[in-house]
Design a protein around this motif. Structure first.
Motif, mmCIF file in Angstrom:
data_model
loop_
_atom_site.group_PDB
_atom_site.id
_atom_site.type_symbol
_atom_site.label_atom_id
_atom_site.label_comp_id
_atom_site.label_asym_id
_atom_site.label_seq_id
_atom_site.Cartn_x
_atom_site.Cartn_y
_atom_site.Cartn_z
ATOM 1 N N LEU A 1 4.264 5.601 -5.063
ATOM 2 C CA LEU A 1 4.564 6.026 -7.092
ATOM 3 C C LEU A 1 3.391 6.849 -7.330
ATOM 4 O O LEU A 1 3.537 7.478 -7.985
ATOM 5 N N GLN A 2 2.164 7.294 -6.534
ATOM 6 C CA GLN A 2 1.326 8.261 -7.298
ATOM 7 C C GLN A 2 1.530 9.225 -7.178
ATOM 8 O O GLN A 2 1.645 10.402 -7.678
ATOM 9 N N ASN A 3 2.260 9.384 -6.167
ATOM 10 C CA ASN A 3 2.490 10.750 -5.431
ATOM 11 C C ASN A 3 3.898 11.295 -5.666
ATOM 12 O O ASN A 3 4.166 12.227 -4.334
ATOM 13 N N ASN A 4 4.944 10.232 -6.246
ATOM 14 C CA ASN A 4 6.065 10.935 -6.299
ATOM 15 C C ASN A 4 6.572 10.960 -5.171
ATOM 16 O O ASN A 4 8.026 11.939 -5.162
ATOM 17 N N ASN B 1 3.954 1.541 -0.714
ATOM 18 C CA ASN B 1 4.642 2.109 -1.843
ATOM 19 C C ASN B 1 3.238 2.071 -3.258
ATOM 20 O O ASN B 1 3.899 3.398 -4.084
ATOM 21 N N ASP B 2 2.865 1.726 -3.479
ATOM 22 C CA ASP B 2 0.932 2.666 -4.217
ATOM 23 C C ASP B 2 1.591 3.885 -4.250
ATOM 24 O O ASP B 2 1.199 4.511 -5.021
ATOM 25 N N TYR B 3 1.011 3.941 -3.076
ATOM 26 C CA TYR B 3 0.935 5.979 -2.441
ATOM 27 C C TYR B 3 2.402 6.904 -2.971
ATOM 28 O O TYR B 3 2.244 7.334 -3.523
ATOM 29 N N GLU C 1 0.862 -1.023 0.322
ATOM 30 C CA GLU C 1 -0.171 0.214 0.335
ATOM 31 C C GLU C 1 0.542 0.984 -0.238
ATOM 32 O O GLU C 1 0.846 2.462 -0.541
#
Length: 127
Positions: free
Chosen positions: A79-82, A75-77, A73
């Protein structure tokens, strides 16, 4: 007698079902807290740039599946927010206690000296 007390029991169970004391009494809060803590550990490991294997080794009593969920979770966050990793400051001061090493020691080749033994000494020639 049972017919008269059944609605009362149902009302009592319904009123306690939203109460933390009810979950504490049957042991569900402990499981929920442990899973939430393991997910938070996984998220913190990902934010610090630690690998899953390191996170598992540093937290042997936490649920591996919950650690993975939190790690994924985060990691996804990230990646989405750089977002970049924040390097960990904590370095364990004592060795971790576990039954087996994470990375097995390489076996020495046949005829090779055991690791940590000094090389054999030879007498000088001609004397």
């Amino acid at each position: 007698m049972l017919r008269r007390s059944l609605p009362l029991l149902l009302l009592l169970a319904a009123s306690l079902s939203g109460c933390d004391a009810f979950y504490d009494a049957i042991g569900l809060n402990d499981a929920k807290k442990a899973e939430a803590e393991a997910r938070a550990i996984g998220a913190a490991c990902r934010h610090a740039g630690r690998s899953l294997e390191d996170c598992y080794a540093l937290n042997p009593n936490a649920s591996k599946s919950a650690i993975f969920e939190g790690w994924r979770e985060m990691n996804d966050y990230m990646l989405q927010n750089n977002l970049r990793e924040v390097p960990p400051v904590f370095v364990p001061t004592e060795p971790l206690k576990r039954s087996q090493p994470i990375i097995p020691k390489p076996e020495s080749a046949p005829g090779a000296p055991a690791p940590g033994t000094p090389p054999p000494t030879t007498a000088p020639l001609g004397r």
